[in-house]
Design a protein around this motif. Structure first.
Motif, short mmCIF file in Angstrom:
data_model
loop_
_atom_site.label_atom_id
_atom_site.label_comp_id
_atom_site.label_asym_id
_atom_site.label_seq_id
_atom_site.Cartn_x
_atom_site.Cartn_y
_atom_site.Cartn_z
N SER A 192 113.80 -13.36 3.30
CA SER A 192 114.65 -13.19 4.48
C SER A 192 116.09 -13.59 4.20
O SER A 192 116.36 -14.49 3.42
CB SER A 192 114.11 -14.03 5.65
N GLY B 72 115.23 -22.21 -0.65
CA GLY B 72 113.94 -22.71 -0.17
C GLY B 72 113.89 -24.22 -0.04
O GLY B 72 112.95 -24.77 0.52
N SER C 144 109.23 -25.73 8.03
CA SER C 144 110.29 -24.83 8.47
C SER C 144 110.61 -25.19 9.92
O SER C 144 109.93 -26.02 10.54
CB SER C 144 109.87 -23.36 8.37
N ASN D 6 105.49 -22.32 6.67
CA ASN D 6 106.71 -21.56 6.37
C ASN D 6 106.80 -20.40 7.35
O ASN D 6 106.06 -19.43 7.25
CB ASN D 6 106.68 -21.06 4.92
N THR D 7 107.67 -20.53 8.32
CA THR D 7 107.81 -19.53 9.39
C THR D 7 109.27 -19.07 9.48
O THR D 7 110.16 -19.68 8.88
CB THR D 7 107.41 -20.12 10.76
N ILE D 8 109.49 -18.03 10.26
CA ILE D 8 110.86 -17.57 10.52
C ILE D 8 111.06 -17.56 12.03
O ILE D 8 110.37 -16.84 12.76
CB ILE D 8 111.10 -16.16 9.95
N LYS E 272 110.55 -25.85 1.69
CA LYS E 272 110.00 -24.92 2.67
C LYS E 272 108.61 -24.40 2.28
O LYS E 272 108.06 -23.56 2.97
CB LYS E 272 110.96 -23.76 2.90
N LEU F 177 116.76 -26.91 4.57
CA LEU F 177 116.26 -26.79 5.94
C LEU F 177 117.38 -27.18 6.89
O LEU F 177 117.79 -28.34 6.94
CB LEU F 177 115.04 -27.70 6.16
N LEU G 247 118.85 -14.46 6.96
CA LEU G 247 119.11 -14.61 8.39
C LEU G 247 120.60 -14.87 8.60
O LEU G 247 121.17 -15.80 8.03
CB LEU G 247 118.29 -15.77 8.97
N THR H 224 110.13 -17.09 4.29
CA THR H 224 111.58 -17.31 4.24
C THR H 224 112.18 -16.85 2.90
O THR H 224 113.38 -16.61 2.82
CB THR H 224 111.96 -18.78 4.48
N CYS H 225 111.36 -16.72 1.87
CA CYS H 225 111.86 -16.25 0.57
C CYS H 225 112.29 -14.78 0.64
O CYS H 225 113.02 -14.32 -0.22
CB CYS H 225 110.79 -16.40 -0.50
N GLU I 71 120.24 -17.66 3.71
CA GLU I 71 119.37 -18.06 2.61
C GLU I 71 119.24 -16.89 1.66
O GLU I 71 118.86 -15.80 2.05
CB GLU I 71 117.99 -18.44 3.16
#
Length: 202
Positions: free
Chosen positions: A193, A46, A96, A138-140, A92, A49, A195, A190-191, A3
């Motif tokens: 990050s 964003g 998430s 909104n999690t990671i 998101k 998903l 991954l 998440t904005c 992302e």
């Protein structure tokens, strides 16, 4: 799945430098890069998903149908379904993945409506964890070899009721993270990050 979202208010020169830096980093990791050449296509990370089984793409102010079609073309092995985002910045902003098969979702009407659409479009049945505050959804999530299930989530000082809900995840290592400054510019965890799921070379 990577992302990467550039701030639309960044000067073009800065955006070009950031894009080139990300391109170099992905090439060094030997990852495939797909670039959208269609000027009519928009796709914001964003709004994407990935559940591990399929993609849900939010159709928002930042993502359109053409962008979703290009993503579907790039990931032919996965189903891609679109979800209208009627409120909030993007998909998101209120959901998430909190783990394999677990969708974390906000409790607002737009969030619940989007969840219903996702459930109708999918052949898979996901578990859900509903939190009172949309932005707290909104999690990671990371599955780390030495730690197992790890979830970065909202700070209890910012969203105390939502933080209590995360405590139900007994098989997760929970790491609260402050989002106080990012939320001022409509940003979530998440904005910030990138991954990358890649095995190290031995």
């Amino acid at each position: 799945m990577v992302e990467f979202v550039l701030n639309e208010f960044e000067p073009q020169q800065m955006r070009n430098r950031l894009t080139e830096a990300m391109r170099r980093a992905l090439k060094e990791l030997e990852l495939n890069i797909v670039e959208m050449s269609d000027e009519n296509a928009t796709l914001d990370g964003g709004d994407v998903l990935f559940t591990g089984r399929e993609f849900f793409v939010g159709l928002s102010k930042r993502t359109n149908q053409r962008g979703a079609e290009i993503l579907a073309d790039a990931f032919k092995d996965y189903a891609v379904s679109t979800v209208p985002v009627t409120d909030g910045l993007h998909l998101k902003s209120f959901c998430s993945m909190g783990g394999p098969g677990l969708i974390v979702i906000g409790s607002s009407e737009p969030a619940q409506k989007a969840l219903k659409i996702m459930q109708q479009m999918s052949d898979h049945r996901y578990n859900k964890l509903t939190v009172p505050d949309d932005i707290a959804a909104n999690t990671i999530y990371m599955n780390l070899p030495s730690k197992g299930n790890v979830l970065l989530h909202c700070n209890p000082e910012e969203f105390p009721e939502s933080a209590k809900v995360f405590e139900k995840l007994k098989d997760h290592m929970l790491i609260p993270v402050s989002n106080m400054e990012k939320v001022k510019v409509d940003r979530a965890l998440t904005c910030c990050s990138v991954l990358i799921n890649k095995k190290a070379k031995v």
